[in-house]
Scaffold this motif. Structure first.
Motif, mmCIF file in Angstrom:
data_model
loop_
_atom_site.group_PDB
_atom_site.id
_atom_site.type_symbol
_atom_site.label_atom_id
_atom_site.label_comp_id
_atom_site.label_asym_id
_atom_site.label_seq_id
_atom_site.Cartn_x
_atom_site.Cartn_y
_atom_site.Cartn_z
ATOM 1 N N ASN A 87 0.843 -1.184 0.000
ATOM 2 C CA ASN A 87 0.000 0.000 0.000
ATOM 3 C C ASN A 87 0.889 1.249 0.000
ATOM 4 O OD1 ASN A 87 -1.603 2.208 0.905
ATOM 5 N ND2 ASN A 87 -3.091 0.772 1.726
ATOM 6 N N LYS A 88 0.629 2.179 -0.928
ATOM 7 C CA LYS A 88 1.481 3.367 -1.073
ATOM 8 C C LYS A 88 1.434 4.257 0.166
ATOM 9 C CE LYS A 88 1.195 3.475 -6.080
ATOM 10 N NZ LYS A 88 0.683 4.145 -7.255
ATOM 11 N N ASP A 89 0.261 4.394 0.797
ATOM 12 C CA ASP A 89 0.146 5.226 1.996
ATOM 13 C C ASP A 89 0.954 4.647 3.155
ATOM 14 O OD1 ASP A 89 -1.571 6.948 0.639
ATOM 15 O OD2 ASP A 89 -3.365 5.859 1.292
ATOM 16 N N ILE A 90 0.919 3.335 3.307
ATOM 17 C CA ILE A 90 1.694 2.683 4.365
ATOM 18 C C ILE A 90 3.186 2.863 4.101
ATOM 19 C CG2 ILE A 90 2.227 0.451 5.454
ATOM 20 C CD1 ILE A 90 -0.538 1.286 6.161
ATOM 21 N N LYS A 91 3.603 2.689 2.851
ATOM 22 C CA LYS A 91 5.017 2.878 2.499
ATOM 23 C C LYS A 91 5.463 4.294 2.828
ATOM 24 C CE LYS A 91 5.572 -0.386 -1.330
ATOM 25 N NZ LYS A 91 5.772 -0.500 -2.784
ATOM 26 N N LYS A 92 4.630 5.265 2.482
ATOM 27 C CA LYS A 92 4.979 6.666 2.725
ATOM 28 C C LYS A 92 5.099 6.937 4.222
ATOM 29 C CE LYS A 92 3.516 11.323 1.489
ATOM 30 N NZ LYS A 92 2.487 12.138 0.832
ATOM 31 N N ALA A 93 4.162 6.392 5.029
ATOM 32 C CA ALA A 93 4.209 6.597 6.479
ATOM 33 C C ALA A 93 5.452 5.956 7.091
ATOM 34 C CB ALA A 93 2.949 6.015 7.123
ATOM 35 N N ILE A 94 5.821 4.762 6.620
ATOM 36 C CA ILE A 94 7.022 4.090 7.129
ATOM 37 C C ILE A 94 8.274 4.879 6.765
ATOM 38 C CG2 ILE A 94 8.455 2.016 6.863
ATOM 39 C CD1 ILE A 94 5.841 0.415 6.642
ATOM 40 N N GLN A 95 8.338 5.387 5.523
ATOM 41 C CA GLN A 95 9.499 6.169 5.097
ATOM 42 C C GLN A 95 9.622 7.446 5.914
ATOM 43 O OE1 GLN A 95 8.748 6.605 0.907
ATOM 44 N NE2 GLN A 95 9.809 4.689 0.376
ATOM 45 N N GLN A 96 8.491 8.100 6.190
ATOM 46 C CA GLN A 96 8.526 9.324 6.991
ATOM 47 C C GLN A 96 8.987 9.024 8.414
ATOM 48 O OE1 GLN A 96 4.560 10.881 6.582
ATOM 49 N NE2 GLN A 96 5.030 11.985 4.688
ATOM 50 N N THR A 97 8.525 7.915 8.982
ATOM 51 C CA THR A 97 8.935 7.534 10.340
ATOM 52 C C THR A 97 10.431 7.263 10.393
ATOM 53 O OG1 THR A 97 6.760 6.557 10.731
ATOM 54 C CG2 THR A 97 8.536 5.890 12.212
ATOM 55 N N PHE A 98 10.934 6.487 9.429
ATOM 56 C CA PHE A 98 12.370 6.205 9.402
ATOM 57 C C PHE A 98 13.180 7.477 9.148
ATOM 58 C CE2 PHE A 98 11.330 1.632 8.464
ATOM 59 C CZ PHE A 98 11.892 1.139 9.634
ATOM 60 N N HIS A 99 12.654 8.364 8.309
ATOM 61 C CA HIS A 99 13.340 9.621 8.007
ATOM 62 C C HIS A 99 13.444 10.480 9.268
ATOM 63 C CE1 HIS A 99 14.876 12.666 5.306
ATOM 64 N NE2 HIS A 99 14.014 13.552 5.793
ATOM 65 N N LYS A 100 12.330 10.588 10.040
ATOM 66 C CA LYS A 100 12.342 11.366 11.287
ATOM 67 C C LYS A 100 13.297 10.743 12.299
ATOM 68 C CE LYS A 100 7.642 13.119 10.917
ATOM 69 N NZ LYS A 100 6.264 13.038 11.437
ATOM 70 N N THR A 101 13.271 9.414 12.417
ATOM 71 C CA THR A 101 14.148 8.721 13.358
ATOM 72 C C THR A 101 15.612 8.937 12.988
ATOM 73 O OG1 THR A 101 12.444 7.028 13.634
ATOM 74 C CG2 THR A 101 14.632 6.479 14.431
ATOM 75 N N TYR A 102 15.906 8.873 11.704
ATOM 76 C CA TYR A 102 17.279 9.085 11.239
ATOM 77 C C TYR A 102 17.769 10.483 11.594
ATOM 78 C CZ TYR A 102 21.209 9.557 8.025
ATOM 79 O OH TYR A 102 22.444 9.783 7.480
ATOM 80 N N HIS A 103 16.891 11.501 11.399
ATOM 81 C CA HIS A 103 17.292 12.867 11.724
ATOM 82 C C HIS A 103 17.456 13.054 13.231
ATOM 83 C CE1 HIS A 103 17.399 14.741 7.829
ATOM 84 N NE2 HIS A 103 16.199 14.256 7.522
ATOM 85 N N LEU A 104 16.604 12.411 14.037
ATOM 86 C CA LEU A 104 16.739 12.522 15.491
ATOM 87 C C LEU A 104 18.035 11.886 15.964
ATOM 88 C CD1 LEU A 104 13.108 11.751 16.737
ATOM 89 C CD2 LEU A 104 14.326 13.921 16.868
#
Length: 198
Positions: free
Chosen positions: A177-194
């Motif tokens: 699901n594209k929405d799930i993929k986008k949410a996972i990528q955003q979560t990993f992106h935020k975690t990486y920046h933190l």
């Protein structure tokens, strides 16, 4: 599910006429009846047997193999019944899955465009992952059920097919699901920046 994928990929124009609601209900009913049929007879047989010693089973759940280990006498009859009932229950779905995916692979290889092949394989990948994990653990636990198998050896595969497979099932199917993929990528992106900030 494998038959559904087979019809969708190998007979896409006939999909709606083959996979009707009525046909799907019949497939589900056959699966439930066969599964309950096998479990019913093994449960009846085990309920008539005598157990000796402790009523505590060294296992994470009340499974068939640990129950056979606490029987007072030879388990040959029970194991024979398990084989006679269990082999068709395991072999029929496994055969359907293997045959379906063989036809799917043959059909996908014939697709001229690489994007078409990739799309067809991605349709089947989530189901193949779940089925592979489930059947690998089932076969490792129950083929063959014998007294030589200790409960410690069976605990991890039993947990895999009773807890892990149902747990990852929605996750694996949701990853397409594209929405799930986008949410996972955003979560990993935020975690990486933190992590980089600290």
């Amino acid at each position: 599910m494998s038959y559904d994928r087979y019809v969708a990929i190998c007979n896409p124009l006939r999909y709606s006429s083959i996979m009707t609601d009525r046909f799907c209900v019949k497939l589900i009913a056959v699966c439930w009846i066969l599964g309950n049929f096998g479990s019913f007879f093994v449960t009846i047989t085990l309920s008539r047997l005598k157990f000796c010693g402790s009523n505590i089973i060294d296992h994470v759940l009340c499974d068939l193999v640990p129950l056979l280990e606490v029987l007072c006498y030879d388990t040959y009859i029970v194991q024979l019944e398990i084989y006679v009932i269990g082999i068709p229950i395991l072999l029929i779905p496994t055969t359907i899955i293997v045959v379906s995916y063989t036809y799917i692979v043959i059909s996908v290889i014939r697709i001229p465009s690489s994007t078409g092949r990739q799309k067809a394989f991605s349709t089947c990948s989530s189901h193949l992952i779940v089925v592979s994990i489930f059947y690998w653990t089932i076969f490792s636990v129950y083929v063959p059920p014998s007294r030589e198998k200790t409960s410690d050896v069976n605990k991890i595969p039993s947990l895999l097919y009773t807890v892990f497979t149902p747990l990852i099932n929605p996750i694996i199917y949701s990853l397409r699901n594209k929405d799930i993929k986008k949410a996972i990528q955003q979560t990993f992106h935020k975690t990486y920046h933190l992590i980089n900030i600290y």
